[in-house]
Design an enzyme around this catalytic site. Structure first.
Site, PDB file in Angstrom:
ATOM      1  N   SER A 188       0.791  -1.229   0.000  1.00 41.18           N
ATOM      2  CA  SER A 188       0.000   0.000   0.000  1.00 41.18           C
ATOM      3  C   SER A 188       0.822   1.276   0.000  1.00 41.18           C
ATOM      4  O   SER A 188       0.336   2.321  -0.445  1.00 41.18           O
ATOM      5  CB  SER A 188      -0.943   0.011   1.204  1.00 41.18           C
ATOM      6  OG  SER A 188      -0.219  -0.059   2.415  1.00 41.18           O
ATOM      7  N   HIS A 216      -5.824  -3.849  -1.703  1.00 42.54           N
ATOM      8  CA  HIS A 216      -5.589  -2.764  -2.658  1.00 42.54           C
ATOM      9  C   HIS A 216      -5.607  -3.257  -4.101  1.00 42.54           C
ATOM     10  O   HIS A 216      -4.968  -2.660  -4.968  1.00 42.54           O
ATOM     11  CB  HIS A 216      -4.253  -2.076  -2.355  1.00 42.54           C
ATOM     12  CG  HIS A 216      -4.302  -1.196  -1.149  1.00 42.54           C
ATOM     13  ND1 HIS A 216      -4.755   0.101  -1.185  1.00 42.54           N
ATOM     14  CD2 HIS A 216      -3.957  -1.450   0.140  1.00 42.54           C
ATOM     15  CE1 HIS A 216      -4.684   0.630   0.022  1.00 42.54           C
ATOM     16  NE2 HIS A 216      -4.209  -0.294   0.852  1.00 42.54           N
ATOM     17  N   LYS A 247     -12.521  -0.332   0.499  1.00 36.92           N
ATOM     18  CA  LYS A 247     -11.731   0.401  -0.487  1.00 36.92           C
ATOM     19  C   LYS A 247     -12.486   0.404  -1.819  1.00 36.92           C
ATOM     20  O   LYS A 247     -13.494   1.094  -1.955  1.00 36.92           O
ATOM     21  CB  LYS A 247     -10.323  -0.180  -0.584  1.00 36.92           C
ATOM     22  CG  LYS A 247      -9.517  -0.019   0.706  1.00 36.92           C
ATOM     23  CD  LYS A 247      -8.120  -0.513   0.568  1.00 36.92           C
ATOM     24  CE  LYS A 247      -7.245  -0.403   1.785  1.00 36.92           C
ATOM     25  NZ  LYS A 247      -7.780  -0.088   3.081  1.00 36.92           N
TER      26      LYS A 247
END
Length: 399
Positions: A188, A216, A247
């Site tokens: 990340s 991610h 996310k």
């Protein structure tokens, strides 16, 4: 008693500020979106948001919001319980089944966050006679989860396959019963992608399982948005996938473990964050189902995100900024000095671009950066405005 403790804490806080490592929390007065209203110095202002994990722009997508409103009326606000007592609804089981199918895994178990998911895996699956081999740059939740287990701990240099093999051999020589390799799918702070094909090859060679935190990546990496295992063609070779709903998949909260059926079955019986934390809010579960509908029906958001990412990276390099290489929408602008990174972020906010300077302990000392995150919600004009603001802010900082 606390008076003496208070003095110590104030001293520590003063040291953090003096070192330029203080992390202010900016208050947003609008929904999460490509443009937000941020209170800065007591004055609200509309700014471009380039620091959220809202990769696909779904945090305020009208269809996701509509699904959430409908779910609130149908399923209620919250469960007021944990799953095994009276906290499981049909919508939770439906989401677990949909995630399993989407990710190509046999079963899925929901958690209140991916931090909890990672915190609940290692202690459940590994004992003192086992070994976990972890990438040096893995997320804090993986590190903390490993600490909760009694397994022997091995660490390999970031994405270094030779070092990973050395650690696997050492674990075997130590008599490890089970060996588990764990890595972030995308790291990340850097936006770098783990070499999963090579990791799976080593796992096969040394009799190890593979676990990937793909927080991610899921939703936009890979041809179908199924994450780094799809990108590398190893969906059937990864034993455990953890990820977040907070996310790209809507941006609310919640996490999951998608894995072999027996692994998920054992987690339901013994994983402490699952057994002792309240159930994921049904509104989030229902909205996440709508997100999966959107992901499976079209790839326009993934295409737009890729275009925005390529434009930003190309223009920033042309302007002489140091950006870590890659094609992920995490685009770290390397600054080095923590105070300088923090000041540059302030100057960018004054120019209508909301970003955050990252410094120690989030990243290693001397590697402070501004982590820009692109979104499908950004327009081409938004991206160009951000680059122009970086150029102007750098000129003022260097003046």
């Amino acid at each position: 008693m606390f008076d003496s403790v208070r003095d110590d804490l104030r001293t520590t806080l003063d040291e953090i500020r003096a070192a330029g490592l203080h992390k202010p929390e900016r208050v947003i007065g609008t929904p999460q979106s490509a443009t937000v209203n941020v209170t800065a110095g007591g004055r609200p202002g509309e700014v471009l948001n380039f620091c959220a994990n809202n990769y696909l722009g779904l945090a305020d997508h009208p269809e996701v919001l509509a699904a959430a409103h409908e779910a609130l009326d149908r399923w209620g606000y919250g469960m007021a319980s944990v799953r095994f007592i009276c906290g499981t609804q049909e919508v939770h089981k439906e989401l677990e089944a949909r995630l399993s199918a989407f990710l190509g895994q046999e079963d899925t178990i929901l958690y209140s966050s991916c931090f909890d998911a990672n915190g609940g895996v290692f202690e459940t699956l590994l004992g003192a006679q086992d070994a976990v081999i972890s990438d040096a740059l893995n997320h804090a939740s993986i590190i903390d989860g490993i600490r909760l287990s009694k397994a022997r701990r091995f660490r390999y240099a970031n994405r270094d396959m030779a070092d990973l093999e050395r650690q696997l051999k050492e674990a075997a020589e130590g008599g490890a019963r089970r060996k588990l390799i764990v890595t972030d799918g995308v790291f990340s702070m850097d936006g770098h992608v783990a070499p999963l094909a090579e990791i799976c090859d080593l796992a096969d060679r040394h009799g190890a399982m593979v676990m990937v935190d793909d927080s991610h990546a899921v939703g936009f990496v890979g041809t179908g948005g199924r994450g780094t295992p799809e990108l590398h063609g190893v969906m059937d070779r990864v034993d455990i996938l953890t990820g977040t709903l907070g996310k790209a998949l809507g941006g609310a909260s919640g996490g999951y473990v998608a894995a072999r059926a027996e692994i998920v079955a054992l987690l339901r019986q013994r994983s402490r964050p699952y057994l002792f934390s309240n159930t994921l809010a049904p509104v989030i579960a229902a909205a996440s189902l709508k997100v999966l509908d959107l992901l499976e029906s079209a790839d326009d958001l993934r295409v737009r995100l890729g275009e925005n990412t390529a434009l930003f990276r190309r223009r920033m390099i042309e302007e002489g900024f140091d950006i870590l290489p890659g094609d992920h929408p995490i685009a770290p602008v390397m600054i080095g000095d923590a105070s300088r990174a923090g000041r540059l972020a302030e100057l960018l906010l004054e120019r209508g671009v909301y970003v955050i300077g990252f410094s120690y302990p989030v990243v290693p000392e001397g590697q402070a950066r501004i982590r820009v995150q692109l979104s499908a919600a950004h327009s081409t004009e938004d991206v160009n405005r951000a680059v122009d603001a970086f150029v102007a802010a750098r000129a003022e900082l260097d003046a």
